[in-house]
Design an enzyme around this catalytic site. Structure first.
Site, PDB file in Angstrom:
ATOM      1  N   ASP A  34      19.035  39.944  96.506  1.00 39.41           N
ATOM      2  CA  ASP A  34      19.641  39.893  97.694  1.00 39.41           C
ATOM      3  C   ASP A  34      20.431  40.762  98.772  1.00 39.41           C
ATOM      4  O   ASP A  34      21.551  39.951  99.159  1.00 39.41           O
ATOM      5  CB  ASP A  34      20.073  38.805  97.487  1.00 39.41           C
ATOM      6  N   GLU A 202      10.917  31.617 100.779  1.00 37.04           N
ATOM      7  CA  GLU A 202      13.203  31.753 100.544  1.00 37.04           C
ATOM      8  C   GLU A 202      13.172  33.260 101.323  1.00 37.04           C
ATOM      9  O   GLU A 202      12.376  33.709 101.829  1.00 37.04           O
ATOM     10  CB  GLU A 202      13.443  31.503  99.908  1.00 37.04           C
TER      11      GLU A 202
END
Length: 325
Positions: A34, A202
């Site tokens: 991420d 997400e």
């Protein structure tokens, strides 16, 4: 279509295999999860921030590296604490320059839990040791809510700040902030959702492209992690999908005109060649390469473990009003 000549098959398959450009090169500290990538305005140095512990900070003079680990943005963790996470494990950083300060949004949660909160740290330089934790910004979630308050992403539209967030449950939400450091009293609303499967949307990231006049919403869709233990069914692993809108606050649709709130989403990047499960993405304008997509991925020639995920990046080009890798 059936080909009578088998000699055509390698050409056809080769064309399919080259549908996406391979990631740009990376040397040095290339593990990431991420990532958030930003270029410092004073000297054009690159900084990359990654999920885990106090948010690892790496630095380089080019996107290709060599990337050097500087330590952690918040080595003592966050003052926020939720069930299953005392504040020592920070997720999904999102870094922006606002005025003369850098703002880093992060999430506090535990895997599979809806109990979560979004926090903020600030710095003048982005160097490790320069960050000050500002605590929670007022965007949080508990069991029974329609959303999960992780994977924060800020976008500024004029004088307005919007926070995109969410994972699974009701998928991707947005809320206006009263200022960059606080939520205020505005209600959150859904900007992307699916009605099928496990609601595996997400890691949203939104950006505006002046060349088309659209806001683009990128989303990580699928199963993110644990590939070394259990491999998802083909196509169920992470991939990056996209929708666009003339407004930053909603009405996002994919290439076919399907609403992003009704399961829409066209693929921007998916598994190909040695690249498996790309996601956790963002976009920034690089002084050398122009508009760049960055993400993490598994290099199948290295290994499938979360600890082996690598930093990926590609220059974006455009076709019929949509970004292309």
């Amino acid at each position: 279509m059936f080909y009578k000549s088998l000699s055509l098959l390698p050409l056809v398959f080769g064309t399919l295999a080259q549908a996406y450009s391979n990631p740009g090169s990376c040397s040095g500290t290339c593990w990431t999860h991420d990532p958030s990538v930003i270029q410092r305005t004073s000297d054009n140095a690159y900084f990359r921030f990654s999920t885990g512990s106090g948010i690892e900070v790496t630095k380089a003079t080019s996107l290709s590296g060599p990337w050097t680990s500087l330590g952690y943005a918040l080595p003592k963790g966050s003052e926020i604490s939720v069930s299953g996470n005392s504040g020592s494990d920070l997720w999904a950083p999102d870094v922006h320059k606002i005025g003369d300060q850098y703002y880093m949004y992060y999430a506090i949660s535990s895997f599979g839990s809806q109990v979560s909160s979004i926090g903020l740290a600030t710095s003048k330089t982005m160097e490790a040791g320069s960050w000050t934790d500002q605590g929670a910004i007022g965007v949080s979630s508990s069991a029974g809510k329609s959303y999960n308050a992780i994977d924060p992403n800020l976008i500024q539209v004029g004088s307005t700040y919007l926070m995109n967030f969410g994972s699974f449950w009701g998928d991707i939400f947005q809320v206006p902030l009263s200022r960059p450091s606080a939520h205020g009293s505005a209600a959150s609303y859904n900007i992307a959702a699916t009605t099928v499967g496990t609601h595996a949307l997400e890691g949203s990231y939104m950006f505006y492209y002046s060349g088309t006049g659209y806001y683009y919403l990128l989303i990580s869709n699928g199963i993110c992690c644990g590939y070394d233990a259990t491999r998802p069914a083909a196509g169920a692993e992470y991939k990056i999908i996209m929708c666009r809108s003339k407004s930053a606050t909603g009405s996002f649709v994919d290439k076919n005109g399907k609403a992003c709130t009704a399961g829409g989403g066209s693929v921007l990047l998916e598994s190909h060649g040695k690249v498996y499960g790309p996601g956790g993405q963002g976009v920034f304008t690089d002084s050398s390469n122009g508009l760049v997509l960055y993400y993490h991925y598994v290099d199948t020639s290295v290994g499938y473990a979360d600890s082996q995920k690598r930093f990926g990046w590609n220059k974006l080009s455009w076709s019929s009003g949509w970004p292309v890798v």
